[in-house]
Design an enzyme around this catalytic site. Structure first.
Site, PDB file in Angstrom:
ATOM      1  N   ARG A 221       0.726  -1.254   0.017  1.00  0.00           N
ATOM      2  CA  ARG A 221       0.037   0.009  -0.117  1.00  0.00           C
ATOM      3  C   ARG A 221       0.833   1.342   0.048  1.00  0.00           C
ATOM      4  NH1 ARG A 221      -5.188  -1.333   3.843  1.00  0.00           N
ATOM      5  NH2 ARG A 221      -5.423  -3.589   3.008  1.00  0.00           N
TER       6      ARG A 221
ATOM      7  N   ASP B 167     -16.756   7.376   9.308  1.00  0.00           N
ATOM      8  CA  ASP B 167     -15.510   6.832   8.939  1.00  0.00           C
ATOM      9  C   ASP B 167     -14.652   7.942   9.103  1.00  0.00           C
ATOM     10  OD1 ASP B 167     -15.215   3.869   7.692  1.00  0.00           O
ATOM     11  OD2 ASP B 167     -13.481   5.113   7.473  1.00  0.00           O
TER      12      ASP B 167
HETATM   13  C1  LIG Z   1     -13.849  -3.403   7.318  1.00  0.00           C
HETATM   14  S1  LIG Z   1     -14.728  -1.849   7.495  1.00  0.00           S
HETATM   15  C2  LIG Z   1     -16.154  -2.207   8.169  1.00  0.00           C
HETATM   16  C3  LIG Z   1     -17.321  -1.412   7.420  1.00  0.00           C
HETATM   17  C4  LIG Z   1     -18.956  -1.833   8.000  1.00  0.00           C
HETATM   18  N1  LIG Z   1     -19.014  -1.528   9.182  1.00  0.00           N
HETATM   19  C5  LIG Z   1     -19.222  -3.279   7.836  1.00  0.00           C
HETATM   20  O1  LIG Z   1     -19.163  -4.077   8.869  1.00  0.00           O
HETATM   21  O2  LIG Z   1     -19.153  -3.866   6.742  1.00  0.00           O
HETATM   22  C6  LIG Z   1     -13.617  -1.097   8.887  1.00  0.00           C
HETATM   23  C7  LIG Z   1     -13.916   0.314   8.637  1.00  0.00           C
HETATM   24  O3  LIG Z   1     -13.473   1.015   9.866  1.00  0.00           O
HETATM   25  C8  LIG Z   1     -12.863   2.374   9.413  1.00  0.00           C
HETATM   26  N2  LIG Z   1     -11.957   2.771  10.730  1.00  0.00           N
HETATM   27  C9  LIG Z   1     -10.717   2.122  10.913  1.00  0.00           C
HETATM   28  N3  LIG Z   1     -10.207   2.804  12.299  1.00  0.00           N
HETATM   29  C10 LIG Z   1     -11.121   3.623  12.451  1.00  0.00           C
HETATM   30  C11 LIG Z   1     -11.042   4.761  13.399  1.00  0.00           C
HETATM   31  N4  LIG Z   1     -10.081   4.975  14.159  1.00  0.00           N
HETATM   32  N5  LIG Z   1     -12.050   5.957  13.355  1.00  0.00           N
HETATM   33  C12 LIG Z   1     -13.197   5.566  12.478  1.00  0.00           C
HETATM   34  N6  LIG Z   1     -13.248   4.629  11.761  1.00  0.00           N
HETATM   35  C13 LIG Z   1     -12.255   3.624  11.422  1.00  0.00           C
HETATM   36  C14 LIG Z   1     -12.109   1.965   8.354  1.00  0.00           C
HETATM   37  O4  LIG Z   1     -11.809   3.113   7.540  1.00  0.00           O
HETATM   38  C15 LIG Z   1     -13.274   1.098   7.445  1.00  0.00           C
HETATM   39  O5  LIG Z   1     -13.833   1.608   6.519  1.00  0.00           O
END
Ligand SMILES: C[S@@+](CC[C@H](N)C(=O)[O-])C[C@H]1O[C@@H](n2cnc3c(N)ncnc32)[C@H](O)[C@@H]1O
Length: 287
Positions: A53, A158
């Site tokens: 990445r 997010d």
């Molecule tokens: C795997 S996705 C999950 C999406 C959805 N909730 C689902 O279960 O399908 C995880 C998301 O968490 C977000 N994320 C990770 N760390 C974070 C943080 N410190 N604050 C807010 N969002 C965060 C990432 O950017 C990503 O879009």
């Protein structure tokens, strides 16, 4: 969607010859930086993923080594955000973990009605490209909850500004449709025409209930309301245990009495079991 596929494939396409320099010290810095700023814990086994990445960012900026990039990250807020975006994992689907939507329609509908709950506040924390909040609002509509409440608002947040942009636009490709049960597809989505052929979008009347916001879950939260339901699914798996516990306690404070917390299939409230009652299927009620 292409970005998510690329994220999944990069583990396979690892090569022995490295195009850019990423020393052990650089990797340690990235681990420290991501943990400190956004809570994401990158174990040593994630080096190949991180290298892949970061390489894309170096190529874009025509840089040769990570040390040059580090200077940018430290001094340029925009680059810092793009760097963080590049290291998040955004996999999501419409109606992922369907039992949560069934729970809304079968159990919460009844409870909210009996409790005379007419101002519903819902938070999709870590909403990625938006499929989760759009599935939630569809479920509220199809179940009749939306119609019976005076006032509903859904906050979708997010950390990642790139996925939030996709979420706000709310236009999805054909593949995304596969996980949307027919009934929701008919009632809540519109199919694109002409240049948008093969794409789908949530109906405007439903989209208007959702407010998208960039929120880092580790920072101060800007909301001054309490929620009936917080859905934070498949986000905390990327955090270490102390960060997870800290967050669970904050969610508890931000829930109304008897408020509901949805977590992802491999997540739990861990040592905070005394403040939440587990209903099964990673559904928790505030005690
Ligand atoms: C795997 S996705 C999950 C999406 C959805 N909730 C689902 O279960 O399908 C995880 C998301 O968490 C977000 N994320 C990770 N760390 C974070 C943080 N410190 N604050 C807010 N969002 C965060 C990432 O950017 C990503 O879009």
């Amino acid at each position: 969607m292409g970005r998510v596929l690329a994220q999944e494939q990069e583990m396979i396409s690892d090569s022995n010859v490295e195009e850019f320099e990423l020393t052990a010290k650089d990797f340690k810095y990235i681990q420290w930086f991501m943990h400190k700023s956004v809570g994401i814990f990158l174990g040593d086994r994630k080096r190949a993923m991180v290298y892949g990445r970061v390489s894309r960012q170096l190529r874009r900026l025509k840089l040769r080594r990570f040390s040059e990039y580090k200077e940018l990250i430290e001094n340029d807020e925009n680059e810092r955000m793009l760097f963080i975006n590049s290291l998040t994992t955004n996999k999501t689907d419409f109606f992922r973990e369907y039992h949560h939507f069934e729970f809304i329609e079968k159990v919460l509908k009844q409870e909210w009605r009996e409790g005379g709950e007419s101002h519903l506040r819902i938070w999709s924390a870590g909403c990625s490209t938006g499929q989760e909040p759009y599935s939630l609002i569809s479920s509220l509509y199809v179940s009749g909850i939306l119609e019976s409440c005076e006032d509903i608002s859904l906050l979708a947040s997010d950390l990642d500004t790139t996925v939030l942009q996709t979420a706000k636009t709310g236009v999805y490709s054909d593949e995304s449709v596969e996980t949307i049960p027919d009934m929701y597809l008919r009632k809540c989505f519109v199919r694109g025409k002409k240049q948008q052929q093969g794409k789908i979008k949530i109906k405007k009347g439903l989209q208007q209930f959702i407010e998208f916001k960039q929120i880092n879950l580790l920072d101060e939260w800007p909301m001054d309301v309490k929620f009936n339901l917080i859905s934070c699914r498949n986000v905390m798996i990327y955090f270490d245990r102390p960060t997870q516990e800290h967050l669970i306690r904050r969610f508890h404070q931000y829930l109304k009495p008897n408020g509901i917390l949805f977590l992802g299939h491999s997540e739990s409230v861990g040592s905070c079991a005394d403040i939440f009652h587990h209903l099964g299927h990673t559904i928790y009620v505030k005690q």
